[in-house]
Scaffold this motif. Structure first.
Motif, PDB file in Angstrom:
ATOM      1  N   GLU A 567       0.830  -1.213   0.000  1.00 27.41           N
ATOM      2  CA  GLU A 567       0.000   0.000   0.000  1.00 27.41           C
ATOM      3  C   GLU A 567       0.859   1.255   0.000  1.00 27.41           C
ATOM      4  O   GLU A 567       0.535   2.239  -0.677  1.00 27.41           O
ATOM      5  CB  GLU A 567      -0.924  -0.013   1.223  1.00 27.41           C
ATOM      6  CG  GLU A 567      -2.029  -1.060   1.135  1.00 27.41           C
ATOM      7  CD  GLU A 567      -2.876  -1.103   2.396  1.00 27.41           C
ATOM      8  OE1 GLU A 567      -2.481  -0.421   3.383  1.00 27.41           O
ATOM      9  OE2 GLU A 567      -3.901  -1.801   2.402  1.00 27.41           O
ATOM     10  N   GLU A 568       1.972   1.229   0.750  1.00 26.97           N
ATOM     11  CA  GLU A 568       2.880   2.385   0.780  1.00 26.97           C
ATOM     12  C   GLU A 568       3.542   2.602  -0.582  1.00 26.97           C
ATOM     13  O   GLU A 568       3.662   3.737  -1.062  1.00 26.97           O
ATOM     14  CB  GLU A 568       3.945   2.158   1.855  1.00 26.97           C
ATOM     15  CG  GLU A 568       4.929   3.300   2.042  1.00 26.97           C
ATOM     16  CD  GLU A 568       4.290   4.541   2.618  1.00 26.97           C
ATOM     17  OE1 GLU A 568       4.899   5.627   2.497  1.00 26.97           O
ATOM     18  OE2 GLU A 568       3.179   4.447   3.183  1.00 26.97           O
ATOM     19  N   ALA A 569       3.957   1.498  -1.248  1.00 28.63           N
ATOM     20  CA  ALA A 569       4.566   1.615  -2.581  1.00 28.63           C
ATOM     21  C   ALA A 569       3.566   2.146  -3.602  1.00 28.63           C
ATOM     22  O   ALA A 569       3.917   2.981  -4.455  1.00 28.63           O
ATOM     23  CB  ALA A 569       5.096   0.256  -3.016  1.00 28.63           C
ATOM     24  N   LYS A 570       2.311   1.682  -3.496  1.00 25.59           N
ATOM     25  CA  LYS A 570       1.272   2.164  -4.410  1.00 25.59           C
ATOM     26  C   LYS A 570       1.008   3.650  -4.203  1.00 25.59           C
ATOM     27  O   LYS A 570       0.849   4.417  -5.163  1.00 25.59           O
ATOM     28  CB  LYS A 570      -0.006   1.355  -4.180  1.00 25.59           C
ATOM     29  CG  LYS A 570      -1.123   1.671  -5.151  1.00 25.59           C
ATOM     30  CD  LYS A 570      -2.335   0.804  -4.862  1.00 25.59           C
ATOM     31  CE  LYS A 570      -3.475   1.146  -5.818  1.00 25.59           C
ATOM     32  NZ  LYS A 570      -4.683   0.331  -5.522  1.00 25.59           N
ATOM     33  N   ARG A 571       0.984   4.071  -2.935  1.00 28.67           N
ATOM     34  CA  ARG A 571       0.750   5.485  -2.634  1.00 28.67           C
ATOM     35  C   ARG A 571       1.878   6.359  -3.170  1.00 28.67           C
ATOM     36  O   ARG A 571       1.644   7.414  -3.771  1.00 28.67           O
ATOM     37  CB  ARG A 571       0.619   5.671  -1.111  1.00 28.67           C
ATOM     38  CG  ARG A 571       0.235   7.068  -0.678  1.00 28.67           C
ATOM     39  CD  ARG A 571       0.189   7.173   0.831  1.00 28.67           C
ATOM     40  NE  ARG A 571       1.464   6.878   1.439  1.00 28.67           N
ATOM     41  CZ  ARG A 571       2.467   7.770   1.518  1.00 28.67           C
ATOM     42  NH1 ARG A 571       2.328   8.997   1.025  1.00 28.67           N
ATOM     43  NH2 ARG A 571       3.613   7.431   2.092  1.00 28.67           N
ATOM     44  N   LYS A 572       3.122   5.899  -2.971  1.00 27.84           N
ATOM     45  CA  LYS A 572       4.273   6.658  -3.489  1.00 27.84           C
ATOM     46  C   LYS A 572       4.245   6.732  -5.010  1.00 27.84           C
ATOM     47  O   LYS A 572       4.554   7.772  -5.600  1.00 27.84           O
ATOM     48  CB  LYS A 572       5.568   6.006  -3.012  1.00 27.84           C
ATOM     49  CG  LYS A 572       5.886   6.245  -1.551  1.00 27.84           C
ATOM     50  CD  LYS A 572       7.232   5.640  -1.180  1.00 27.84           C
ATOM     51  CE  LYS A 572       7.566   5.922   0.281  1.00 27.84           C
ATOM     52  NZ  LYS A 572       8.861   5.327   0.672  1.00 27.84           N
ATOM     53  N   SER A 573       3.868   5.621  -5.667  1.00 23.56           N
ATOM     54  CA  SER A 573       3.791   5.601  -7.130  1.00 23.56           C
ATOM     55  C   SER A 573       2.747   6.586  -7.640  1.00 23.56           C
ATOM     56  O   SER A 573       2.981   7.319  -8.618  1.00 23.56           O
ATOM     57  CB  SER A 573       3.461   4.189  -7.599  1.00 23.56           C
ATOM     58  OG  SER A 573       3.278   4.152  -8.981  1.00 23.56           O
ATOM     59  N   GLU A 574       1.597   6.630  -6.960  1.00 20.55           N
ATOM     60  CA  GLU A 574       0.541   7.577  -7.366  1.00 20.55           C
ATOM     61  C   GLU A 574       0.987   9.020  -7.166  1.00 20.55           C
ATOM     62  O   GLU A 574       0.714   9.889  -8.004  1.00 20.55           O
ATOM     63  CB  GLU A 574      -0.730   7.296  -6.567  1.00 20.55           C
ATOM     64  CG  GLU A 574      -1.422   5.997  -6.959  1.00 20.55           C
ATOM     65  CD  GLU A 574      -2.615   5.699  -6.074  1.00 20.55           C
ATOM     66  OE1 GLU A 574      -2.797   6.446  -5.073  1.00 20.55           O
ATOM     67  OE2 GLU A 574      -3.349   4.734  -6.360  1.00 20.55           O
ATOM     68  N   GLU A 575       1.684   9.272  -6.054  1.00 15.14           N
ATOM     69  CA  GLU A 575       2.181  10.634  -5.812  1.00 15.14           C
ATOM     70  C   GLU A 575       3.216  11.044  -6.861  1.00 15.14           C
ATOM     71  O   GLU A 575       3.196  12.178  -7.360  1.00 15.14           O
ATOM     72  CB  GLU A 575       2.794  10.715  -4.409  1.00 15.14           C
ATOM     73  CG  GLU A 575       1.778  10.714  -3.282  1.00 15.14           C
ATOM     74  CD  GLU A 575       2.426  10.846  -1.918  1.00 15.14           C
ATOM     75  OE1 GLU A 575       3.673  10.867  -1.869  1.00 15.14           O
ATOM     76  OE2 GLU A 575       1.685  10.925  -0.913  1.00 15.14           O
ATOM     77  N   GLU A 576       4.127  10.119  -7.191  1.00 17.72           N
ATOM     78  CA  GLU A 576       5.136  10.422  -8.207  1.00 17.72           C
ATOM     79  C   GLU A 576       4.498  10.673  -9.568  1.00 17.72           C
ATOM     80  O   GLU A 576       4.913  11.573 -10.307  1.00 17.72           O
ATOM     81  CB  GLU A 576       6.130   9.256  -8.301  1.00 17.72           C
ATOM     82  CG  GLU A 576       7.056   9.144  -7.090  1.00 17.72           C
ATOM     83  CD  GLU A 576       7.922   7.904  -7.150  1.00 17.72           C
ATOM     84  OE1 GLU A 576       7.762   7.121  -8.118  1.00 17.72           O
ATOM     85  OE2 GLU A 576       8.752   7.716  -6.235  1.00 17.72           O
ATOM     86  N   GLU A 577       3.475   9.874  -9.897  1.00 17.04           N
ATOM     87  CA  GLU A 577       2.772  10.058 -11.175  1.00 17.04           C
ATOM     88  C   GLU A 577       2.069  11.410 -11.219  1.00 17.04           C
ATOM     89  O   GLU A 577       2.083  12.105 -12.243  1.00 17.04           O
ATOM     90  CB  GLU A 577       1.774   8.914 -11.349  1.00 17.04           C
ATOM     91  CG  GLU A 577       1.108   8.879 -12.706  1.00 17.04           C
ATOM     92  CD  GLU A 577       0.158   7.710 -12.859  1.00 17.04           C
ATOM     93  OE1 GLU A 577      -0.639   7.721 -13.809  1.00 17.04           O
ATOM     94  OE2 GLU A 577       0.224   6.793 -12.020  1.00 17.04           O
ATOM     95  N   LYS A 578       1.481  11.790 -10.075  1.00 15.41           N
ATOM     96  CA  LYS A 578       0.784  13.077 -10.001  1.00 15.41           C
ATOM     97  C   LYS A 578       1.766  14.235 -10.148  1.00 15.41           C
ATOM     98  O   LYS A 578       1.506  15.216 -10.865  1.00 15.41           O
ATOM     99  CB  LYS A 578       0.041  13.171  -8.659  1.00 15.41           C
ATOM    100  CG  LYS A 578      -0.871  14.364  -8.536  1.00 15.41           C
ATOM    101  CD  LYS A 578      -1.625  14.301  -7.209  1.00 15.41           C
ATOM    102  CE  LYS A 578      -2.552  15.501  -7.071  1.00 15.41           C
ATOM    103  NZ  LYS A 578      -3.283  15.472  -5.780  1.00 15.41           N
ATOM    104  N   LEU A 579       2.913  14.126  -9.465  1.00 15.69           N
ATOM    105  CA  LEU A 579       3.939  15.170  -9.571  1.00 15.69           C
ATOM    106  C   LEU A 579       4.485  15.268 -10.996  1.00 15.69           C
ATOM    107  O   LEU A 579       4.766  16.373 -11.492  1.00 15.69           O
ATOM    108  CB  LEU A 579       5.080  14.876  -8.587  1.00 15.69           C
ATOM    109  CG  LEU A 579       4.754  15.046  -7.100  1.00 15.69           C
ATOM    110  CD1 LEU A 579       5.912  14.547  -6.242  1.00 15.69           C
ATOM    111  CD2 LEU A 579       4.467  16.517  -6.779  1.00 15.69           C
ATOM    112  N   ALA A 580       4.632  14.098 -11.661  1.00 19.82           N
ATOM    113  CA  ALA A 580       5.124  14.111 -13.048  1.00 19.82           C
ATOM    114  C   ALA A 580       4.145  14.815 -13.972  1.00 19.82           C
ATOM    115  O   ALA A 580       4.547  15.584 -14.872  1.00 19.82           O
ATOM    116  CB  ALA A 580       5.357  12.677 -13.507  1.00 19.82           C
ATOM    117  N   LYS A 581       2.834  14.606 -13.755  1.00 18.35           N
ATOM    118  CA  LYS A 581       1.820  15.284 -14.575  1.00 18.35           C
ATOM    119  C   LYS A 581       1.849  16.790 -14.370  1.00 18.35           C
ATOM    120  O   LYS A 581       1.773  17.585 -15.324  1.00 18.35           O
ATOM    121  CB  LYS A 581       0.432  14.736 -14.230  1.00 18.35           C
ATOM    122  CG  LYS A 581       0.135  13.380 -14.831  1.00 18.35           C
ATOM    123  CD  LYS A 581      -1.294  12.980 -14.499  1.00 18.35           C
ATOM    124  CE  LYS A 581      -1.625  11.624 -15.125  1.00 18.35           C
ATOM    125  NZ  LYS A 581      -3.012  11.212 -14.842  1.00 18.35           N
TER     126      LYS A 581
END
Length: 644
Positions: A567-581
């Motif tokens: 769950e922590e890895a998924k949350r970090k991945s979503e945050e990184e994707e959002k920051l990239a956008k």
């Protein structure tokens, strides 16, 4: 000339005071005296003329606390006390009480008020403490040391210790234990136990400590003796040995993870206070399954031992050594769930009370001999039971609200003879004997069989004379046995129906498989687990059960940690994707601002889209479309600045 070193001669049994029963009913609370044979029961004193909410007995039998409706009364129940009463002020809504070991203080609890400590002698209020809700496994929340120099109070994550010689305004010592749910003081020493239940995947922890008032800091004031972390332990019951050398810890959990039992799982441990080599022993069970009951022999003058009932029905009873937990003797398999020792520790009753049929077996602990030749079964559902203080009589009771019909008591002798006396009570809530000091009644052995038969003949002769002298004597009620159909009456061995034959076959099979016997040395070593140097250690069933529980808990903990990591890895991945956008969007906007013509074209396209959205119903627009409409003014001002 009398030798002062010799013990005084024993008091003749005829001169001993009569044992007394307390009956708490709907109409009154009264004391009855019972003769030494359990045949004559006479009223002695009426403590309350109305219904009492409860009564609590002191350990030495000198006092009795009862609720009289307006307040708690302390009644002097000593032999020559005359039932004098002392009222405790401000105790009209008290729900339970507890006496100190020497019966000089009494603890009360009342909802929305908390705990109060009073003096037993004159009812003086001494100290008030906070307690919102009472829990059965933690009561009493205030406990005194055996000499009453200190008392311990269970607070939030702490145990406060008060010196009774001070004004009690503040605790003199504090023992910090995060998450503590209950504690228990030893009966003859300053040792005590603490229990922290399992929570959120963390194992429960049970610890034993030694209170040393002369210590400089907490680590020296509360010296750790032994401890153990364990799984499957939501609740625990502590039973101290009479000498305080050890404590039995019975743990319980409401859910059995192995699926073996619907009623949860249990474990039994023996904690030794002065053992360096092996302070914690996982007690081997004579029959695998739930631990139904366990109790220490109260005789402190002999080597310590305790009895345990375990396994699915029919359960197996076993006598264990109090220092090593080694099994010594099997009482045999039967439908039993209750262990009750006589006050002197000589006699033992193994019974099946509550939801079982009420069967009872009486044993002589010294001779390891069963006293009753046939199984005794109570004619009524047994709710309460108690030994008389002289260890010669055993009283069972049927009480409300568990049973609202057929309320009453039945008295049996120490060897199961009886019932010698039965009494029906309209509505009975509680029945028990008034306790007595240890030296009041002698520790008498079982009456020899020849002497017993002579005494029975003497009693029958005396009864015949009484009947001849008094013409108006009520006939003894005919004992009611089980129903036998007319076709089977008078036959040798009972009925011959299929049910009778199946029942006889089952009983014979049970008797052959679970007969009482001593445990051999090989069986004992197998139950305790072999410890041959260099060989693979053989675990006992109890140790295997503990190991399985530990592995299951570790597996569950690993799964929980793995899930949290995913769950922590998924949350970090979503945050990184959002920051990239966001970064890509900013880079695009900067590129557009660098080329005004391109930016103007982009703004005009957005404005055309906004005009199309204005023509639609506002309730049909989503969040992104609403944000686009809100940005119209900013876009038009930016277009004006570009001047293209």
């Amino acid at each position: 000339m009398v030798d002062a070193t010799q013990p005084p001669p024993p008091t003749p049994t005829n001169d001993l005071p009569k044992c007394r029963l307390i009956l708490r009913g709907k109409k009154s609370t009264e004391v009855l005296n019972v003769d030494r044979y359990g045949t004559e029961v006479n009223p002695e004193s009426q403590l309350q003329s109305a219904m009492s909410a409860f009564y609590v007995r002191s350990e030495d039998g000198s006092k009795l606390a009862t609720h009289c409706g307006n307040a708690v009364e302390i009644v002097d129940t000593s032999i020559d006390g005359g039932y004098q009463k002392v009222l405790l002020p401000g105790t009209s809504a008290v729900q339970t009480c507890h006496f100190s070991p020497k019966t000089t203080k009494i603890l009360t609890w009342e909802r929305n008020v908390g705990l109060k400590i009073f003096s037993v002698a004159d009812g003086t209020f001494l100290k008030g403490l906070s307690l919102k809700m009472i829990r059965r496994e933690a009561w009493p929340n205030v406990q005194w040391t055996h000499d009453e120099k200190y008392f311990f109070y269970l607070a939030n994550n702490e145990v406060h210790v008060y010196d009774c010689s001070t004004d009690l305004s503040a605790p003199n010592f504090k023992f910090r234990c995060e998450g503590i749910a209950s504690f228990s003081l030893a009966p003859t020493s300053y040792d005590f136990t603490s229990f922290v239940p399992q929570k959120k995947g963390k194992p429960a922890r049970f610890s034993a400590h030694r209170f040393q008032p002369s210590g400089a800091d907490q680590s020296s004031q509360f010296l750790g003796v032994c401890s153990k972390s364990m799984f499957n332990a939501e609740e625990c019951t502590i039973k101290w040995s009479p000498t305080s050398h050890a404590a039995l810890v019975l743990t319980h959990t409401s859910v059995d993870t192995s699926g073996a039992s619907y009623y949860g799982s249990t474990n039994l441990f023996l904690f030794l206070m002065d053992s360096v080599k092996e302070p914690v022993i996982n007690t081997p069970l004579a029959k695998e399954g739930p631990v139904l009951d366990v109790a220490w022999c109260p005789d402190a003058s002999k080597p310590p031992c305790f009895a345990a009932l375990s396994g699915k029905m029919p359960a197996q009873g076993c006598l264990h050594h109090g220092n090593t937990a080694e099994p010594l003797f099997l009482f045999g398999e039967a439908h039993r769930n209750t262990i009750s020792w006589s006050p002197h520790g000589r006699f033992l009753c193994l019974a099946g009370f509550g939801n079982l049929a009420g069967g009872m077996d009486f044993w002589d602990r010294n001779k390891l001999k069963k006293l009753n030749s046939q199984t005794i079964t109570s004619a009524r559902v047994v709710v309460g039971y108690d030994w008389s203080p002289d260890s010669r009589l055993f009283c069972v009771s049927t009480t409300a609200p568990r049973m609202n019909v057929d309320n009453g008591i039945a008295i049996y002798k120490y060897d199961g003879d009886g019932p010698t006396k039965t009494m029906d009570v309209d509505t009975l809530y509680e029945a028990s004997w008034i306790k007595a000091s240890e030296d009041l009644y002698p520790n008498r052995a079982a009456t020899p069989l020849k002497k017993k038969k002579k005494q029975q003949k003497r009693d029958e002769s005396s009864l015949g004379n009484d009947i001849a002298t008094n013409s108006k004597v009520a006939a003894a009620p005919t004992p009611v046995g089980r129903y036998i159909p007319p076709s089977a009456r008078g036959r040798q061995g009972g009925g011959m129906s299929l049910a009778d034959r199946m029942r006889a076959e089952k009983e014979a099979k049970m008797a052959s498989s679970g007969a009482p016997r001593r445990i051999t040395k090989n069986e004992r070593s197998k139950m305790m687990g072999s410890k041959v140097p260099g060989a693979t250690p053989v675990l006992t069933p109890a140790q295997e059960k503990e190991l399985k529980a530990k592995k299951a808990a570790e597996k569950k903990e690993k799964a929980r940690l793995k899930k949290e990591a995913e769950e922590e890895a998924k949350r970090k991945s979503e945050e990184e994707e959002k920051l990239a956008k966001i970064k890509a969007q900013k880079e695009l906007e900067n590129a557009n601002r660098a080329d005004p013509a391109k930016r103007t074209k982009k703004i005009n396209k957005l404005l055309r889209q906004i005009d199309e959205l204005k023509s639609k119903d506002p309730s049909d627009l989503n969040e992104d479309q609403k944000k686009k409409l809100a940005a119209e003014e900013d876009l038009r001002s930016e277009l004006a600045k570009l001047s293209i």
